[in-house]
Design a protein around this motif. Structure first.
Motif, PDB file in Angstrom:
ATOM      1  N   GLY A 466       0.809  -1.218   0.000  1.00  0.00           N
ATOM      2  CA  GLY A 466       0.000   0.000   0.000  1.00  0.00           C
ATOM      3  C   GLY A 466       0.838   1.262   0.000  1.00  0.00           C
ATOM      4  N   ILE A 467       1.899   1.299   0.801  1.00  0.00           N
ATOM      5  CA  ILE A 467       2.765   2.470   0.845  1.00  0.00           C
ATOM      6  C   ILE A 467       3.423   2.704  -0.510  1.00  0.00           C
ATOM      7  N   LEU A 468       3.874   1.629  -1.152  1.00  0.00           N
ATOM      8  CA  LEU A 468       4.494   1.761  -2.473  1.00  0.00           C
ATOM      9  C   LEU A 468       3.500   2.333  -3.485  1.00  0.00           C
ATOM     10  N   VAL A 469       2.252   1.878  -3.420  1.00  0.00           N
ATOM     11  CA  VAL A 469       1.223   2.384  -4.333  1.00  0.00           C
ATOM     12  C   VAL A 469       0.948   3.863  -4.056  1.00  0.00           C
ATOM     13  N   ILE A 470       0.843   4.239  -2.771  1.00  0.00           N
ATOM     14  CA  ILE A 470       0.575   5.638  -2.412  1.00  0.00           C
ATOM     15  C   ILE A 470       1.730   6.533  -2.864  1.00  0.00           C
ATOM     16  N   ILE A 471       2.970   6.077  -2.662  1.00  0.00           N
ATOM     17  CA  ILE A 471       4.137   6.853  -3.102  1.00  0.00           C
ATOM     18  C   ILE A 471       4.118   7.017  -4.618  1.00  0.00           C
ATOM     19  N   TRP A 472       3.806   5.930  -5.321  1.00  0.00           N
ATOM     20  CA  TRP A 472       3.750   6.011  -6.787  1.00  0.00           C
ATOM     21  C   TRP A 472       2.669   6.972  -7.248  1.00  0.00           C
ATOM     22  N   MET A 473       1.477   6.887  -6.666  1.00  0.00           N
ATOM     23  CA  MET A 473       0.379   7.754  -7.078  1.00  0.00           C
ATOM     24  C   MET A 473       0.689   9.219  -6.776  1.00  0.00           C
ATOM     25  N   THR A 474       1.422   9.463  -5.699  1.00  0.00           N
ATOM     26  CA  THR A 474       1.697  10.830  -5.277  1.00  0.00           C
ATOM     27  C   THR A 474       2.830  11.465  -6.063  1.00  0.00           C
ATOM     28  N   LEU A 475       3.908  10.713  -6.289  1.00  0.00           N
ATOM     29  CA  LEU A 475       5.119  11.291  -6.863  1.00  0.00           C
ATOM     30  C   LEU A 475       5.299  11.062  -8.356  1.00  0.00           C
ATOM     31  N   SER A 476       4.654  10.038  -8.912  1.00  0.00           N
ATOM     32  CA  SER A 476       4.888   9.735 -10.331  1.00  0.00           C
ATOM     33  C   SER A 476       4.492  10.863 -11.289  1.00  0.00           C
ATOM     34  N   PRO A 477       3.470  11.701 -10.976  1.00  0.00           N
ATOM     35  CA  PRO A 477       3.175  12.826 -11.892  1.00  0.00           C
ATOM     36  C   PRO A 477       4.329  13.809 -12.044  1.00  0.00           C
ATOM     37  N   LEU A 478       5.314  13.758 -11.128  1.00  0.00           N
ATOM     38  CA  LEU A 478       6.460  14.666 -11.204  1.00  0.00           C
ATOM     39  C   LEU A 478       7.559  14.145 -12.121  1.00  0.00           C
ATOM     40  N   LEU A 479       7.393  12.927 -12.621  1.00  0.00           N
ATOM     41  CA  LEU A 479       8.416  12.328 -13.483  1.00  0.00           C
ATOM     42  C   LEU A 479       8.513  13.079 -14.810  1.00  0.00           C
ATOM     43  N   PRO A 480       9.687  13.070 -15.446  1.00  0.00           N
ATOM     44  CA  PRO A 480       9.846  13.731 -16.756  1.00  0.00           C
ATOM     45  C   PRO A 480       8.946  13.107 -17.816  1.00  0.00           C
ATOM     46  N   GLU A 481       8.792  13.811 -18.923  1.00  0.00           N
ATOM     47  CA  GLU A 481       7.907  13.380 -20.000  1.00  0.00           C
ATOM     48  C   GLU A 481       8.277  12.001 -20.546  1.00  0.00           C
ATOM     49  N   ASN A 482       9.566  11.699 -20.621  1.00  0.00           N
ATOM     50  CA  ASN A 482       9.963  10.416 -21.198  1.00  0.00           C
ATOM     51  C   ASN A 482       9.622   9.227 -20.300  1.00  0.00           C
ATOM     52  N   TYR A 483       9.175   9.507 -19.062  1.00  0.00           N
ATOM     53  CA  TYR A 483       8.698   8.438 -18.177  1.00  0.00           C
ATOM     54  C   TYR A 483       7.174   8.509 -18.017  1.00  0.00           C
ATOM     55  N   GLY A 484       6.529   9.140 -18.962  1.00  0.00           N
ATOM     56  CA  GLY A 484       5.088   9.322 -18.876  1.00  0.00           C
ATOM     57  C   GLY A 484       4.302   8.034 -18.795  1.00  0.00           C
ATOM     58  N   TRP A 485       4.852   6.978 -19.329  1.00  0.00           N
ATOM     59  CA  TRP A 485       4.119   5.697 -19.350  1.00  0.00           C
ATOM     60  C   TRP A 485       3.934   5.093 -17.963  1.00  0.00           C
ATOM     61  N   ILE A 486       4.733   5.527 -16.976  1.00  0.00           N
ATOM     62  CA  ILE A 486       4.548   4.986 -15.617  1.00  0.00           C
ATOM     63  C   ILE A 486       3.924   6.019 -14.677  1.00  0.00           C
ATOM     64  N   ARG A 487       3.485   7.134 -15.221  1.00  0.00           N
ATOM     65  CA  ARG A 487       2.827   8.137 -14.388  1.00  0.00           C
ATOM     66  C   ARG A 487       1.447   7.672 -13.928  1.00  0.00           C
ATOM     67  N   ASN A 488       1.055   8.146 -12.754  1.00  0.00           N
ATOM     68  CA  ASN A 488      -0.317   7.969 -12.299  1.00  0.00           C
ATOM     69  C   ASN A 488      -1.183   9.044 -12.958  1.00  0.00           C
ATOM     70  N   THR A 489      -2.193   8.629 -13.684  1.00  0.00           N
ATOM     71  CA  THR A 489      -3.052   9.587 -14.380  1.00  0.00           C
ATOM     72  C   THR A 489      -4.361   9.841 -13.639  1.00  0.00           C
ATOM     73  N   LEU A 490      -4.570   9.149 -12.520  1.00  0.00           N
ATOM     74  CA  LEU A 490      -5.797   9.358 -11.747  1.00  0.00           C
ATOM     75  C   LEU A 490      -5.712  10.669 -10.972  1.00  0.00           C
ATOM     76  N   HIS A 491      -6.878  11.218 -10.627  1.00  0.00           N
ATOM     77  CA  HIS A 491      -6.920  12.443  -9.834  1.00  0.00           C
ATOM     78  C   HIS A 491      -6.317  12.187  -8.454  1.00  0.00           C
ATOM     79  N   GLN A 492      -5.666  13.213  -7.886  1.00  0.00           N
ATOM     80  CA  GLN A 492      -4.992  13.048  -6.597  1.00  0.00           C
ATOM     81  C   GLN A 492      -5.946  12.678  -5.462  1.00  0.00           C
ATOM     82  N   ASN A 493      -7.227  13.028  -5.582  1.00  0.00           N
ATOM     83  CA  ASN A 493      -8.183  12.632  -4.547  1.00  0.00           C
ATOM     84  C   ASN A 493      -8.415  11.128  -4.506  1.00  0.00           C
ATOM     85  N   MET A 494      -7.953  10.422  -5.543  1.00  0.00           N
ATOM     86  CA  MET A 494      -8.117   8.967  -5.572  1.00  0.00           C
ATOM     87  C   MET A 494      -7.028   8.251  -4.774  1.00  0.00           C
ATOM     88  N   VAL A 495      -6.038   8.995  -4.254  1.00  0.00           N
ATOM     89  CA  VAL A 495      -4.947   8.353  -3.514  1.00  0.00           C
ATOM     90  C   VAL A 495      -5.483   7.592  -2.309  1.00  0.00           C
TER      91      VAL A 495
END
Length: 527
Positions: A466-495
């Motif tokens: 669960g912590i790994l998922v929360i960290i991914w959902m929270t921080l992945s939108p900050l990744l550069p464009e070339n890592y867009g495929w692993i970004r979380n695209t859900l709204h932050q309220n879904m964390v």
């Protein structure tokens, strides 16, 4: 900005003095930890219900909801629609559970269920949530008072923080609850007064507000499409249910109040009274936001002044008039929504009434912050200090510890509030941070309550995932464009939604796999 008239300053001074006197009054009765943390179980259900309502009705609601409604629509009200279902679960399951255990901390039972690590993890999540809550509320109140007084936001936060710390340390939970009863009434009256002033100053009155609101879709609750990437009706509904379930079910601010009630029935009554009060009043704040939007639409000169002020704040000192005009023209209503109510108060509310409304806003901040300080001090004392450092601490030493922990919690909240200066929306930042910190805590709690077969090591696996998922959902939108495929695209309220479900379902699955493994090993092999 302007200086408040003497009459308004006098009203505010009388209110602050009254709050401090309440703290001194109840300090005479705070001679034991039982009194400081539980008020000796003497609070009637009606007072407790208004107290919980006042905690919900923080300055995040008082300033943030009108700001969101001004900038967008009534999407924020969907949060309130989710409250009755969460309240039903709390009344049926959580209140009887906590009243039966008799433990003042909401997290002690997690150690009985999974071990000391689970209790400590939940306490850390709670303390971080309180830090975010107090910080956002300090920021919200400073944002309003700066426009009215001209004082710096840092000075306002410091002055407010000192007053709140004094009366919370002196009075304990009983002072917090009874001041919240008064503050809940003041806040509600203040909101009605603001709406009345807007309507009476609006050319065309209510009908004009309704016409503009319909024309610009200001009364919408959000899109009903099955879209979890934006703040749709469903995203806010899911967020509201999970965060309210966390509030009523395991937030120390509320659980501690259940123990102050004279009986379980009175505690349940307080929950439903809170819902009955908060839902229509939160709608009232949405109406205020839409009314302010209509008012500023028919007074475009005020909108231009407000945009200019926001542009100046965003740019570095010495920016040219051309640059200021360019930034101001690009601003959208959601960019300055939080500043609209303070601006309206500065320009349109007469002397005397401003003091009453500022007192209402102050009460909105003080009630939530004071309860957060008291709850934070309680869990630190019960779950950290007594658990790991000095289990045999005397009652007198515990009282000193509670006082010191309350002060530390207040100072931490002040620092968090100062750190938040400059954020775009006080409601957005609070919703985002609370969802991040509360998700893991709620998932672990539900796993322990519902899945009786889940053991310690399975809970550890669930929390880790669960912590790994929360960290991914929270921080992945900050990744550069070339890592867009692993970004979380859900709204932050879904964390909080995804985080809670991940922990709970992972725990269930791992438990089932263990049970199947045990069952398979018990079957004798054929020779």
């Amino acid at each position: 900005m302007r200086s408040l008239p003497t009459l308004d300053l006098a009203v505010i001074a009388v209110y602050l003095l009254a709050m401090l006197l309440v703290g001194f009054y109840f300090s005479r009765r705070n001679k034991s930890t039982e009194q400081f943390t539980k008020a000796s179980g003497s609070i009637p259900g009606w007072a407790l219900g208004i107290s919980i309502y006042a905690t919900f009705l923080s300055s995040n609601t008082f300033l943030g909801v009108p700001g969101k409604s001004f900038g967008t629509n009534w999407n924020a009200f969907v949060f309130s629609i989710s409250m009755p279902l969460a309240a039903w679960a709390a009344a049926k399951y959580f209140v009887p559970f906590y009243r039966h255990t008799g433990e003042v901390s909401a997290y002690t039972h997690l150690e009985h269920r999974f071990g000391a690590w689970a209790r400590t993890y939940a306490v850390i999540c709670f303390l971080l949530t309180q830090l975010a809550r107090m910080g956002s509320i300090f920021f919200g109140i400073a944002l309003s008072l700066q426009a009215l007084t001209g004082y710096s936001m840092k000075f306002i936060i410091l002055a407010m923080g000192i007053c709140i710390i004094i009366y919370t340390v002196l009075g304990g939970i009983e002072a917090v609850i009874w001041t919240e009863v008064v503050q809940g009434i003041i806040k509600t009256f203040g909101a009605l007064l603001i709406l009345y002033i807007i309507i009476t100053n609006m050319p065309g009155g209510v009908s004009k507000i309704v016409d503009i609101g319909h024309q610009d879709n200001k009364f919408s609750l959000g899109s009903y499409l099955p879209d979890l990437k934006h703040s749709t009706f469903w995203v806010v509904l899911l967020y509201g249910f999970f965060i309210n379930l966390n509030n009523f079910g395991m937030d120390q601010n509320y659980v501690q109040r259940y123990h102050t009630a004279s009986s379980s029935q009175q505690a349940v009554k307080s929950i439903w009274l809170c819902v009955v009060l908060y839902v229509p009043v939160s709608l009232l704040f949405c109406v205020i936001g839409s009314s302010l939007y209509a008012y500023y639409q028919v007074h475009p000169e005020l909108t231009e002044i407000l945009r200019h002020q926001v542009a100046v704040e965003r740019l570095s000192p010495g920016a040219s008039a051309t640059e200021i005009a360019r930034v101001a023209a690009a601003l959208k209503p959601e960019d300055y929504g939080d500043k609209v109510m303070p601006n309206f108060m500065v320009t349109k509310i007469p002397a005397g009434l401003v003091g009453l409304i500022v007192s209402a806003i102050l009460s909105a901040a003080m009630s939530t912050i004071s309860s957060g300080m008291n709850a934070s001090a309680t869990v630190f004392s019960e779950d950290i200090y007594k658990r790991y450092f000095k289990p045999d601490i005397t009652d007198k030493q515990t009282m000193n510890l509670l006082h010191m922990a309350t002060i530390v919690a207040g100072v931490a909240g002040i620092i968090a509030g100062i750190a938040m200066i400059g954020v775009k929306s006080v409601l957005d930042i609070w919703w985002q941070l609370s969802g991040i910190f509360a998700g893991g805590m709620l998932g672990l709690f539900l796993l322990g309550i519902i899945s009786k077969q889940t053991r310690n090591h399975e809970a550890i696996i669930a929390i880790t995932v669960g912590i790994l998922v929360i960290i991914w959902m929270t921080l992945s939108p900050l990744l550069p464009e070339n890592y867009g495929w692993i970004r979380n695209t859900l709204h932050q309220n879904m964390v909080i939604v995804i985080g809670t479900l991940t922990i709970f379902l992972t725990g269930i699955i791992v438990t089932r796999l263990r049970q199947k493994s045990i069952a398979a090993s018990a079957i004798p092999l054929n020779k």
